[in-house]
Design an enzyme around this catalytic site. Sequence first.
Site, PDB file in Angstrom:
ATOM      1  N   GLU A   1       0.824  -1.209   0.000  1.00 54.01           N
ATOM      2  CA  GLU A   1       0.000   0.000   0.000  1.00 54.01           C
ATOM      3  C   GLU A   1       0.863   1.266   0.000  1.00 54.01           C
ATOM      4  O   GLU A   1       0.580   2.230  -0.720  1.00 54.01           O
ATOM      5  CB  GLU A   1      -0.928  -0.001   1.225  1.00 54.01           C
ATOM      6  CG  GLU A   1      -1.908  -1.166   1.243  1.00 54.01           C
ATOM      7  CD  GLU A   1      -1.373  -2.386   1.961  1.00 54.01           C
ATOM      8  OE1 GLU A   1      -2.192  -3.168   2.479  1.00 54.01           O
ATOM      9  OE2 GLU A   1      -0.130  -2.574   2.008  1.00 54.01           O
TER      10      GLU A   1
ATOM     11  N   CYS B   1      -2.600  -4.150   6.876  1.00 53.08           N
ATOM     12  CA  CYS B   1      -2.256  -4.476   8.259  1.00 53.08           C
ATOM     13  C   CYS B   1      -2.698  -3.359   9.200  1.00 53.08           C
ATOM     14  O   CYS B   1      -2.792  -2.196   8.824  1.00 53.08           O
ATOM     15  CB  CYS B   1      -0.761  -4.734   8.399  1.00 53.08           C
ATOM     16  SG  CYS B   1       0.299  -3.337   7.976  1.00 53.08           S
TER      17      CYS B   1
ATOM     18  N   CYS C   1      -0.567  -0.160   7.593  1.00 48.46           N
ATOM     19  CA  CYS C   1      -0.928   0.288   6.245  1.00 48.46           C
ATOM     20  C   CYS C   1      -2.340   0.872   6.206  1.00 48.46           C
ATOM     21  O   CYS C   1      -2.627   1.748   5.384  1.00 48.46           O
ATOM     22  CB  CYS C   1      -0.819  -0.876   5.261  1.00 48.46           C
ATOM     23  SG  CYS C   1       0.884  -1.382   4.946  1.00 48.46           S
TER      24      CYS C   1
ATOM     25  N   ALA D   1      16.161 -43.002  -7.989  1.00 53.82           N
ATOM     26  CA  ALA D   1      17.601 -43.275  -8.082  1.00 53.82           C
ATOM     27  C   ALA D   1      17.786 -44.744  -8.437  1.00 53.82           C
ATOM     28  O   ALA D   1      16.879 -45.563  -8.266  1.00 53.82           O
ATOM     29  CB  ALA D   1      18.308 -42.963  -6.761  1.00 53.82           C
TER      30      ALA D   1
ATOM     31  N   TRP E   1      21.406 -37.157 -13.787  1.00 51.59           N
ATOM     32  CA  TRP E   1      20.124 -36.504 -13.550  1.00 51.59           C
ATOM     33  C   TRP E   1      19.032 -37.335 -14.187  1.00 51.59           C
ATOM     34  O   TRP E   1      19.180 -37.764 -15.338  1.00 51.59           O
ATOM     35  CB  TRP E   1      20.113 -35.082 -14.130  1.00 51.59           C
ATOM     36  CG  TRP E   1      21.131 -34.191 -13.519  1.00 51.59           C
ATOM     37  CD1 TRP E   1      22.338 -33.857 -14.026  1.00 51.59           C
ATOM     38  CD2 TRP E   1      21.005 -33.493 -12.270  1.00 51.59           C
ATOM     39  NE1 TRP E   1      22.992 -32.999 -13.193  1.00 51.59           N
ATOM     40  CE2 TRP E   1      22.193 -32.750 -12.093  1.00 51.59           C
ATOM     41  CE3 TRP E   1      20.036 -33.415 -11.277  1.00 51.59           C
ATOM     42  CZ2 TRP E   1      22.421 -31.958 -10.983  1.00 51.59           C
ATOM     43  CZ3 TRP E   1      20.257 -32.620 -10.175  1.00 51.59           C
ATOM     44  CH2 TRP E   1      21.432 -31.904 -10.034  1.00 51.59           C
TER      45      TRP E   1
ATOM     46  N   THR F   1      20.555 -37.848   1.508  1.00 47.85           N
ATOM     47  CA  THR F   1      20.736 -37.096   0.265  1.00 47.85           C
ATOM     48  C   THR F   1      22.052 -36.331   0.289  1.00 47.85           C
ATOM     49  O   THR F   1      22.734 -36.220  -0.733  1.00 47.85           O
ATOM     50  CB  THR F   1      19.557 -36.126   0.059  1.00 47.85           C
ATOM     51  OG1 THR F   1      18.347 -36.879  -0.037  1.00 47.85           O
ATOM     52  CG2 THR F   1      19.740 -35.295  -1.199  1.00 47.85           C
TER      53      THR F   1
ATOM     54  N   LEU G   1      21.737 -27.083  -2.469  1.00 54.37           N
ATOM     55  CA  LEU G   1      20.411 -26.803  -1.915  1.00 54.37           C
ATOM     56  C   LEU G   1      20.071 -25.313  -1.939  1.00 54.37           C
ATOM     57  O   LEU G   1      19.227 -24.846  -1.172  1.00 54.37           O
ATOM     58  CB  LEU G   1      20.318 -27.340  -0.482  1.00 54.37           C
ATOM     59  CG  LEU G   1      19.031 -28.090  -0.107  1.00 54.37           C
ATOM     60  CD1 LEU G   1      18.884 -29.328  -0.971  1.00 54.37           C
ATOM     61  CD2 LEU G   1      19.030 -28.470   1.370  1.00 54.37           C
TER      62      LEU G   1
ATOM     63  N   ARG H   1      19.910 -21.119  -7.676  1.00 57.38           N
ATOM     64  CA  ARG H   1      20.939 -20.575  -8.570  1.00 57.38           C
ATOM     65  C   ARG H   1      20.533 -20.611 -10.041  1.00 57.38           C
ATOM     66  O   ARG H   1      21.171 -19.962 -10.868  1.00 57.38           O
ATOM     67  CB  ARG H   1      22.262 -21.314  -8.381  1.00 57.38           C
ATOM     68  CG  ARG H   1      22.186 -22.799  -8.679  1.00 57.38           C
ATOM     69  CD  ARG H   1      23.466 -23.522  -8.267  1.00 57.38           C
ATOM     70  NE  ARG H   1      23.371 -24.944  -8.562  1.00 57.38           N
ATOM     71  CZ  ARG H   1      22.772 -25.830  -7.772  1.00 57.38           C
ATOM     72  NH1 ARG H   1      22.227 -25.424  -6.639  1.00 57.38           N
ATOM     73  NH2 ARG H   1      22.730 -27.099  -8.115  1.00 57.38           N
TER      74      ARG H   1
ATOM     75  N   GLU I   1      13.268 -31.592  -0.444  1.00 62.77           N
ATOM     76  CA  GLU I   1      13.927 -32.365  -1.501  1.00 62.77           C
ATOM     77  C   GLU I   1      14.791 -33.398  -0.811  1.00 62.77           C
ATOM     78  O   GLU I   1      15.945 -33.127  -0.484  1.00 62.77           O
ATOM     79  CB  GLU I   1      14.778 -31.474  -2.408  1.00 62.77           C
ATOM     80  CG  GLU I   1      13.986 -30.536  -3.289  1.00 62.77           C
ATOM     81  CD  GLU I   1      14.838 -29.908  -4.381  1.00 62.77           C
ATOM     82  OE1 GLU I   1      15.839 -30.542  -4.794  1.00 62.77           O
ATOM     83  OE2 GLU I   1      14.505 -28.797  -4.816  1.00 62.77           O
TER      84      GLU I   1
END
Length: 355
Positions: free
Chosen positions: A47, A73, A82, A160, A168, A194, A202, A205, A288
């Site tokens: 806002e 808020c 706000c 896997a 992959w 993992t 993790l 990127r 993951e």
Amino acid sequence: MRHAIALAEQAIGLSDPNPRVGCVIVASDGRVIGAGHTQAAGQAHAEVMALRDATARSADVRGATAYVTLEPCAHHGRTPPCCDALIAAGLGRVVAAIGDPNPLVAGQGMARIQAAGITTETGLLADEARELNIGFFSRMQRGRPFVRLKIAASLDGRTALLNGASQWITAAAARADGHVWRKRSGAVLTGIGTVRDDDPRLDVRLVETAHQPLRVVVDSRLEIPAGARLLAPPGQVLLYSAVPADSRPDLLHAGAEISALPGPGGKVDLDAVLADLGRRGINELHVEAGHKLNGSFLREGLVDELLVYLAPKLLGQGREMAAFGPLETLQDALLWRWIDSQVVGEDLRLRLRPR
């Protein structure tokens, strides 16, 4: 309001732990005279950004309508309320997509605006607005984040090979899409299995992000190697264990935080993990992990959404998506409902939620 929701989407990966909010101010003749979205925590909310935009355009907002994706808020946190900013600006009408589930707001924002003589409405595109902040609603209403379990698998459900090789299974486009979902999350969680098998970073990127999510490892016996890639920058690292933190001073010296939350059988208490992450302001948790930890999350009923990428290949023998059971009857199966499906590059992305 659709414009405001599109603006709110720009706060993904930026505004956490605050909700993603967009605001559009419209003059009586239908012109958009101000627009903005929530900035990083401690900075301006949607806002205020829209009001600043109107000022930059030399627009008069008196009597105008503000469309905002979440109730303004009404409390003074890191920034002033706000609702007070909208009242002071002299708006004639405020339309909120949905009420704020935060107990410090919960209707008070719209009530104060209405008490100031400004027309209010709530409910426009509420489902879309709630979906955008599904994690914030989860944390406010349940005290824990919305848990999204991501799995990349072959067409026959293998994550896997028997020897642990998994990089992959899916193609580059699906992996980049997975980072879009990492970006949505306040934290990305994996298990020690993992870490040992894949040594993941993790982080986010493959897409741009304003900040990195917290990286979390469930490691009951604190077996993580000191040289694990996820212990390196960028971003913070939190390890949940069932043993005292002082058993691995090298990890503490490396900058990792260790929280001991022991559960039955020498394992980490996953319920306690989610409660702790909720207290830390994590809205969405992206998991993951491997088949064992996946199985634990599913068996304990802690998964709110499945995010599954299926590659058009068959691997035969290998590791399954999740290790739980065995079930006695088909009626014991965990039941899910489809949310959406989409081809991503060479692979198929599925989203499901508990039925």
